[in-house]
Motif scaffolding. Sequence first.
Motif, PDB file in Angstrom:
ATOM      1  N   LEU A   1      14.638 -14.578 -20.298  1.00 39.19           N
ATOM      2  CA  LEU A   1      13.659 -13.972 -19.393  1.00 39.19           C
ATOM      3  C   LEU A   1      12.900 -12.908 -20.168  1.00 39.19           C
ATOM      4  O   LEU A   1      13.497 -11.946 -20.663  1.00 39.19           O
ATOM      5  N   LYS A   2      11.576 -13.100 -20.331  1.00 28.16           N
ATOM      6  CA  LYS A   2      10.769 -12.121 -21.060  1.00 28.16           C
ATOM      7  C   LYS A   2       9.838 -11.403 -20.100  1.00 28.16           C
ATOM      8  O   LYS A   2       9.114 -12.053 -19.335  1.00 28.16           O
ATOM      9  N   LEU A   3       9.873 -10.087 -20.171  1.00 31.34           N
ATOM     10  CA  LEU A   3       9.043  -9.276 -19.279  1.00 31.34           C
ATOM     11  C   LEU A   3       7.894  -8.658 -20.060  1.00 31.34           C
ATOM     12  O   LEU A   3       8.093  -8.138 -21.161  1.00 31.34           O
ATOM     13  N   PHE A   4       6.713  -8.723 -19.482  1.00 26.70           N
ATOM     14  CA  PHE A   4       5.529  -8.116 -20.107  1.00 26.70           C
ATOM     15  C   PHE A   4       4.863  -7.173 -19.125  1.00 26.70           C
ATOM     16  O   PHE A   4       4.856  -7.427 -17.923  1.00 26.70           O
ATOM     17  N   PHE A   5       4.327  -6.088 -19.645  1.00 25.28           N
ATOM     18  CA  PHE A   5       3.507  -5.208 -18.819  1.00 25.28           C
ATOM     19  C   PHE A   5       2.167  -5.083 -19.526  1.00 25.28           C
ATOM     20  O   PHE A   5       2.108  -4.569 -20.646  1.00 25.28           O
ATOM     21  N   ASN A   6       1.093  -5.563 -18.909  1.00 24.07           N
ATOM     22  CA  ASN A   6      -0.225  -5.625 -19.564  1.00 24.07           C
ATOM     23  C   ASN A   6      -0.130  -6.189 -20.973  1.00 24.07           C
ATOM     24  O   ASN A   6      -0.594  -5.576 -21.933  1.00 24.07           O
ATOM     25  N   ASP A   7       0.538  -7.324 -21.090  1.00 28.48           N
ATOM     26  CA  ASP A   7       0.687  -8.062 -22.343  1.00 28.48           C
ATOM     27  C   ASP A   7       1.626  -7.430 -23.369  1.00 28.48           C
ATOM     28  O   ASP A   7       1.852  -8.006 -24.428  1.00 28.48           O
ATOM     29  N   GLN A   8       2.149  -6.249 -23.068  1.00 23.69           N
ATOM     30  CA  GLN A   8       3.117  -5.631 -23.986  1.00 23.69           C
ATOM     31  C   GLN A   8       4.534  -5.963 -23.524  1.00 23.69           C
ATOM     32  O   GLN A   8       4.807  -5.915 -22.332  1.00 23.69           O
ATOM     33  N   PRO A   9       5.434  -6.272 -24.460  1.00 22.30           N
ATOM     34  CA  PRO A   9       6.836  -6.500 -24.077  1.00 22.30           C
ATOM     35  C   PRO A   9       7.386  -5.268 -23.361  1.00 22.30           C
ATOM     36  O   PRO A   9       7.096  -4.139 -23.751  1.00 22.30           O
ATOM     37  N   TYR A  10       8.160  -5.498 -22.310  1.00 28.51           N
ATOM     38  CA  TYR A  10       8.666  -4.404 -21.480  1.00 28.51           C
ATOM     39  C   TYR A  10      10.168  -4.314 -21.680  1.00 28.51           C
ATOM     40  O   TYR A  10      10.891  -5.285 -21.484  1.00 28.51           O
ATOM     41  N   GLN A  11      10.625  -3.147 -22.150  1.00 20.64           N
ATOM     42  CA  GLN A  11      12.065  -3.013 -22.392  1.00 20.64           C
ATOM     43  C   GLN A  11      12.680  -1.955 -21.501  1.00 20.64           C
ATOM     44  O   GLN A  11      12.344  -0.799 -21.577  1.00 20.64           O
ATOM     45  N   GLU A  12      13.573  -2.399 -20.672  1.00 19.51           N
ATOM     46  CA  GLU A  12      14.337  -1.495 -19.811  1.00 19.51           C
ATOM     47  C   GLU A  12      15.607  -2.255 -19.496  1.00 19.51           C
ATOM     48  O   GLU A  12      15.593  -3.470 -19.405  1.00 19.51           O
ATOM     49  N   ASN A  13      16.695  -1.529 -19.326  1.00 17.92           N
ATOM     50  CA  ASN A  13      17.901  -2.217 -18.893  1.00 17.92           C
ATOM     51  C   ASN A  13      17.901  -2.317 -17.380  1.00 17.92           C
ATOM     52  O   ASN A  13      18.068  -1.330 -16.702  1.00 17.92           O
ATOM     53  N   LEU A  14      17.675  -3.485 -16.888  1.00 15.36           N
ATOM     54  CA  LEU A  14      17.495  -3.647 -15.451  1.00 15.36           C
ATOM     55  C   LEU A  14      18.502  -4.639 -14.892  1.00 15.36           C
ATOM     56  O   LEU A  14      18.686  -5.707 -15.425  1.00 15.36           O
ATOM     57  N   HIS A  15      19.139  -4.229 -13.817  1.00 14.49           N
ATOM     58  CA  HIS A  15      20.081  -5.140 -13.162  1.00 14.49           C
ATOM     59  C   HIS A  15      19.807  -5.175 -11.667  1.00 14.49           C
ATOM     60  O   HIS A  15      19.339  -4.211 -11.100  1.00 14.49           O
TER      61      HIS A  15
ATOM     62  N   GLN B   1       0.829  -1.216   0.000  1.00 11.53           N
ATOM     63  CA  GLN B   1       0.000   0.000   0.000  1.00 11.53           C
ATOM     64  C   GLN B   1       0.860   1.262   0.000  1.00 11.53           C
ATOM     65  O   GLN B   1       0.687   2.126  -0.851  1.00 11.53           O
ATOM     66  N   PRO B   2       1.814   1.370   0.958  1.00 10.96           N
ATOM     67  CA  PRO B   2       2.661   2.578   0.956  1.00 10.96           C
ATOM     68  C   PRO B   2       3.403   2.776  -0.366  1.00 10.96           C
ATOM     69  O   PRO B   2       3.546   3.907  -0.832  1.00 10.96           O
ATOM     70  N   MET B   3       3.854   1.685  -0.967  1.00 11.83           N
ATOM     71  CA  MET B   3       4.540   1.811  -2.262  1.00 11.83           C
ATOM     72  C   MET B   3       3.580   2.420  -3.290  1.00 11.83           C
ATOM     73  O   MET B   3       3.950   3.316  -4.049  1.00 11.83           O
ATOM     74  N   GLN B   4       2.341   1.932  -3.287  1.00 12.25           N
ATOM     75  CA  GLN B   4       1.370   2.435  -4.263  1.00 12.25           C
ATOM     76  C   GLN B   4       0.975   3.879  -3.983  1.00 12.25           C
ATOM     77  O   GLN B   4       0.621   4.622  -4.896  1.00 12.25           O
ATOM     78  N   GLN B   5       1.035   4.252  -2.698  1.00 10.93           N
ATOM     79  CA  GLN B   5       0.675   5.633  -2.360  1.00 10.93           C
ATOM     80  C   GLN B   5       1.794   6.619  -2.692  1.00 10.93           C
ATOM     81  O   GLN B   5       1.534   7.755  -3.039  1.00 10.93           O
ATOM     82  N   CYS B   6       3.034   6.167  -2.550  1.00 12.79           N
ATOM     83  CA  CYS B   6       4.177   7.088  -2.721  1.00 12.79           C
ATOM     84  C   CYS B   6       4.748   7.101  -4.133  1.00 12.79           C
ATOM     85  O   CYS B   6       5.437   8.046  -4.507  1.00 12.79           O
ATOM     86  N   PHE B   7       4.513   6.039  -4.893  1.00  8.41           N
ATOM     87  CA  PHE B   7       5.158   5.931  -6.200  1.00  8.41           C
ATOM     88  C   PHE B   7       4.171   5.489  -7.268  1.00  8.41           C
ATOM     89  O   PHE B   7       3.144   4.873  -6.968  1.00  8.41           O
ATOM     90  N   SER B   8       4.518   5.796  -8.521  1.00  4.54           N
ATOM     91  CA  SER B   8       3.707   5.295  -9.632  1.00  4.54           C
ATOM     92  C   SER B   8       3.911   3.781  -9.726  1.00  4.54           C
ATOM     93  O   SER B   8       4.876   3.238  -9.181  1.00  4.54           O
ATOM     94  N   ARG B   9       3.006   3.123 -10.423  1.00  3.06           N
ATOM     95  CA  ARG B   9       3.106   1.678 -10.612  1.00  3.06           C
ATOM     96  C   ARG B   9       4.459   1.310 -11.251  1.00  3.06           C
ATOM     97  O   ARG B   9       5.134   0.372 -10.847  1.00  3.06           O
ATOM     98  N   GLU B  10       4.854   2.086 -12.249  1.00  2.41           N
ATOM     99  CA  GLU B  10       6.116   1.816 -12.956  1.00  2.41           C
ATOM    100  C   GLU B  10       7.321   1.946 -12.037  1.00  2.41           C
ATOM    101  O   GLU B  10       8.232   1.121 -12.076  1.00  2.41           O
ATOM    102  N   GLU B  11       7.301   2.990 -11.203  1.00  6.32           N
ATOM    103  CA  GLU B  11       8.418   3.177 -10.268  1.00  6.32           C
ATOM    104  C   GLU B  11       8.471   2.026  -9.264  1.00  6.32           C
ATOM    105  O   GLU B  11       9.538   1.507  -8.957  1.00  6.32           O
ATOM    106  N   GLY B  12       7.294   1.649  -8.769  1.00  6.15           N
ATOM    107  CA  GLY B  12       7.228   0.544  -7.800  1.00  6.15           C
ATOM    108  C   GLY B  12       7.786  -0.734  -8.401  1.00  6.15           C
ATOM    109  O   GLY B  12       8.550  -1.461  -7.763  1.00  6.15           O
TER     110      GLY B  12
END
Length: 315
Positions: free
Chosen positions: A295-309, A238-249
Amino acid sequence: MKEFAIIKKFFSARQNFSNNTQVGIGDDAAVVSAPSNQKIVITTDTFSESIHFPSHTKAYDIGYKALAVNLSDLAAMGAKPMWVTLALAFPRYNEEWLKEFSQGFFDLANEHNIQLIGGDTTRGHLSITIQAMGLATSPLLRSEAKVEDLIFVSGTLGDAGVGLQLATNKIVLPDNFKEFFITKLNRPIPQINLGKSLEHISHCAIDISDGLIADVNHILEASNVGAEINLEKIPLSQPMQQCFSREEGIKFALTSGDDYQLCFTLSENIAKQHTELLTKFHCTLIGKITSERKLKLFFNDQPYQENLHGYEHFE
Ligand code: ADP
Ligand code: MG
């Protein structure tokens, strides 16, 4: 104060030994025994000032967390924690600090009936090395994920990462939120009971210490499989959702460490039979294991591209 007086005052004689422990603190080494049908599961983790915790971290939290991260490894193996050793180095004798440190350590140890059976006490840069030992009949391995298995995580992810940013003054939040996130950073709850419950229904688990991406990748490499993860399903507090956008969380969940929740896989069939258990331990389905080794990442069925480590010590 002499080394042995310190050991006596803060560490020995604070517990009653069980029948599995023949010799605890005080001899050259400890002596324990395990039931013949069980395997001994062993892990160790070092916890150093400035690297694993900011210098101003409270002694209580250091004692608690140094043990918690080791217990989390045992939980990820489906093991019941039994014994620990504690190698402690600190720059100078500080009664108040040792009192708080040992309180944090024993509050968690006693909650799970874990025996402190030995250790070492030396002068040096503040550093704590704990070895934890547990028992399991069929330990959960990273290498046993199967194609089509469903991937679950426990609890919520990313909160400790926010806590670390707060603790190191990289971000600012109102006090009530600050306390929530910093507690998540300093007092992770090792998922021991969940791990034990998974021992006979899952084959594969890991604890999330370096961020979801890094830790899921460990499973994929060890098991020679791939995975699809639906990012919108990642559980955020809950606090994460209150303080940050979904993407940031989600970014916190994917790349920041220290949550110490479990990530594990179950066959679809087994998962269906254990919905109650999954609900009881707040587990969320986030994806599935695939044969394509990626490893394939999807966000609402769309491929999600970010360089994440995830967190890497020597990067
Ligand atoms: P040795 O010289 O044989 O290594 P030590 O003087 O280091 O013995 O330790 C004496 C006993 O106290 C040993 O049983 C050791 O395991 C235990 N011990 C030392 N430091 C700690 C500690 N911080 N916590 C628990 N047990 C400890
Ligand atoms: Mg010694």
